[in-house]
Design an enzyme around this catalytic site. Structure first.
Site, mmCIF file in Angstrom:
data_model
loop_
_atom_site.group_PDB
_atom_site.id
_atom_site.type_symbol
_atom_site.label_atom_id
_atom_site.label_comp_id
_atom_site.label_asym_id
_atom_site.label_seq_id
_atom_site.Cartn_x
_atom_site.Cartn_y
_atom_site.Cartn_z
ATOM 1 N N SER A 96 10.165 -6.074 -3.597
ATOM 2 C CA SER A 96 10.000 -5.746 -5.022
ATOM 3 C C SER A 96 10.185 -4.247 -5.160
ATOM 4 C CB SER A 96 8.596 -6.107 -5.498
ATOM 5 O OG SER A 96 8.318 -7.456 -5.265
ATOM 6 N N LYS A 171 10.986 -9.229 -11.995
ATOM 7 C CA LYS A 171 9.755 -9.074 -11.204
ATOM 8 C C LYS A 171 8.799 -8.082 -11.883
ATOM 9 C CE LYS A 171 6.926 -9.095 -7.651
ATOM 10 N NZ LYS A 171 6.148 -10.213 -7.182
ATOM 11 N N LYS A 239 2.253 0.276 -7.012
ATOM 12 C CA LYS A 239 3.678 0.540 -6.756
ATOM 13 C C LYS A 239 4.548 -0.190 -7.782
ATOM 14 C CE LYS A 239 5.724 -2.263 -4.178
ATOM 15 N NZ LYS A 239 6.619 -3.423 -4.264
HETATM 16 P P1 NAD Z 1 3.734 -5.501 4.170
HETATM 17 O O1 NAD Z 1 3.310 -4.079 4.033
HETATM 18 O O2 NAD Z 1 2.787 -6.504 4.708
HETATM 19 O O3 NAD Z 1 5.082 -5.596 5.067
HETATM 20 C C1 NAD Z 1 6.096 -4.641 5.066
HETATM 21 C C2 NAD Z 1 6.684 -4.624 6.462
HETATM 22 O O4 NAD Z 1 7.788 -3.711 6.456
HETATM 23 C C3 NAD Z 1 5.697 -4.135 7.530
HETATM 24 O O5 NAD Z 1 5.642 -5.092 8.578
HETATM 25 C C4 NAD Z 1 6.292 -2.806 7.991
HETATM 26 O O6 NAD Z 1 6.072 -2.558 9.380
HETATM 27 C C5 NAD Z 1 7.762 -3.047 7.708
HETATM 28 N N1 NAD Z 1 8.532 -1.812 7.591
HETATM 29 C C6 NAD Z 1 8.264 -0.729 6.818
HETATM 30 N N2 NAD Z 1 9.229 0.197 6.979
HETATM 31 C C7 NAD Z 1 10.111 -0.317 7.873
HETATM 32 C C8 NAD Z 1 11.307 0.168 8.466
HETATM 33 N N3 NAD Z 1 11.777 1.380 8.165
HETATM 34 N N4 NAD Z 1 11.955 -0.627 9.354
HETATM 35 C C9 NAD Z 1 11.476 -1.854 9.678
HETATM 36 N N5 NAD Z 1 10.345 -2.360 9.161
HETATM 37 C C10 NAD Z 1 9.672 -1.601 8.268
HETATM 38 O O7 NAD Z 1 4.238 -5.927 2.715
HETATM 39 P P2 NAD Z 1 4.380 -7.410 2.120
HETATM 40 O O8 NAD Z 1 3.092 -7.815 1.496
HETATM 41 O O9 NAD Z 1 5.037 -8.290 3.124
HETATM 42 O O10 NAD Z 1 5.379 -7.119 0.909
HETATM 43 C C11 NAD Z 1 6.774 -6.911 1.085
HETATM 44 C C12 NAD Z 1 7.412 -6.861 -0.301
HETATM 45 O O11 NAD Z 1 7.139 -8.097 -0.979
HETATM 46 C C13 NAD Z 1 6.825 -5.741 -1.199
HETATM 47 O O12 NAD Z 1 7.846 -5.187 -1.971
HETATM 48 C C14 NAD Z 1 5.817 -6.486 -2.069
HETATM 49 O O13 NAD Z 1 5.605 -5.844 -3.321
HETATM 50 C C15 NAD Z 1 6.514 -7.835 -2.221
HETATM 51 N N6 NAD Z 1 5.612 -8.949 -2.510
HETATM 52 C C16 NAD Z 1 4.416 -9.079 -1.845
HETATM 53 C C17 NAD Z 1 3.577 -10.147 -2.177
HETATM 54 C C18 NAD Z 1 2.238 -10.314 -1.484
HETATM 55 O O14 NAD Z 1 1.427 -11.119 -1.982
HETATM 56 N N7 NAD Z 1 1.968 -9.645 -0.381
HETATM 57 C C19 NAD Z 1 3.945 -11.073 -3.163
HETATM 58 C C20 NAD Z 1 5.186 -10.942 -3.771
HETATM 59 C C21 NAD Z 1 6.012 -9.863 -3.448
#
Ligand code: NAD
Length: 295
Positions: A96, A171, A239
């Protein structure tokens, strides 16, 4: 089809497992967190560098926190994945992010003949595990048609909303509605408690009427139990609403409700609640009134 997935966090990890389970075993993965990579490799994926993913995969997926992470992973000069991609490959960003950033990344990739979809999701971790997320997608119809079956391994609903950027604009609309709903729910349950009516009975009485919602069903029990285990974290919602405010300012849309709920989220962040579930908006009202909603 060879697939690459970068970003194995709360969402990316179960999404990777569903891709593997539902007919796409040739999956390369990468994340800064080696433990997450090992877990997905144990399910059948292969660990890879960003260069290997860019060079080898028909489609590259990302599930990263925000615009700067996606831009850096894809577009960093010399090391970004885009450097290793060639004409005919496709990039699908499921993070997102700001729709303005989606359009910038798409333009940079277009110079190499790489097509892009922005395909953020709603549904959270439980639906990522079940493979029942809702995808909102921006990009060309023919690219959408070709990759819809891949997205359907992770989602129960996959809807094209327009050209690149439309997925993330949708979104942002989703995130505004969710945050304002949670605030209204917290405010209403605080009123009930202060007026001497049991919030649990208020919830039971109104959940089947016009005020009822998916947000109410998920978040009222958490507020009543005082449970703020995430779910969806306050910092991620901050964010998203920052992106919504940025986008609204640039297109001239009025967003006073978004600005207000953003201030409450920011107050919670400043009080150490950035990693709590966004239903902790109730704790702002509890701090103002000295009550605990369910007790
Ligand atoms: P998270 O923080 O759990 O996961 C992000 C991952 O990205 C981490 O494992 C981190 O190590 C990895 N990462 C960061 N920088 C990196 C890089 N340079 N190279 C490789 N890996 C890297 O976040 P999440 O909850 O999985 O969310 C991911 C996306 O999905 C976000 O944009 C969030 O807004 C969206 N989202 C989350 C949810 C939720 O309920 N958690 C729901 C819908 C949408």
């Amino acid at each position: 089809m060879k697939i690459g997935l970068i970003g194995l966090g709360i969402m990316g990890k179960p999404m990777a497992k569903n891709i593997l389970k539902k007919g796409y075993p040739d999956l390369l993965v990468s994340d800064l967190n080696k433990v997450a990579v090992d877990e997905v490799v144990a399910c059948g994926a292969k660990a890879a560098t960003n260069q290997e993913i860019g060079e080898q995969c028909d489609v590259v997926l990302t599930m990263l926190p925000n615009s700067p992470h996606v831009k850096s992973v894809m577009l960093t000069p010399e090391t970004g994945v885009a450097n290793f991609m060639h004409k005919g490959q496709v990039f699908i960003d499921m993070s997102s992010i700001n729709p303005v950033a989606s359009k910038e990344i798409s333009s940079a990739l277009a110079e190499k003949g790489v097509e892009m979809l922005d395909a953020p999701v709603s549904g959270g971790e439980p639906k990522a595990i079940d493979g029942t997320l809702s995808f909102m997608v921006g990009g060309k119809q023919e690219v959408f048609d070709a990759y819809k079956p891949l997205l359907e391994t992770m989602g129960a609903s996959v809807v094209r909303c327009g050209d690149v950027g439309a997925g993330n604009t949708t979104k942002l609309a989703n995130q505004i509605i969710v945050a304002c709903n949670i605030q209204a729910l917290a405010e209403a349950l605080t009123l009930a408690h202060k007026a001497g009516v049991d919030p649990e009975l208020v919830f039971q009485a109104i959940k089947g009427g016009l005020a009822g919602s998916t947000v109410m069903n998920a978040k009222a029990p958490m507020m009543i139990e005082g449970n703020d285990k995430p779910g969806f974290k306050i910092d991620l919602h901050i964010k998203d609403l920052n992106n919504a405010l940025d986008c609204a300012h640039s297109v001239g849309a009025p967003v006073p409700m978004t600005a207000e709920v953003q201030e409450i989220l920011q107050w919670l962040h400043n009080h150490g609640k950035g990693q709590a579930d966004h239903s902790a908006i109730a704790q702002y009202y509890e701090a103002l009134t000295g009550i605990q909603i369910g007790r």
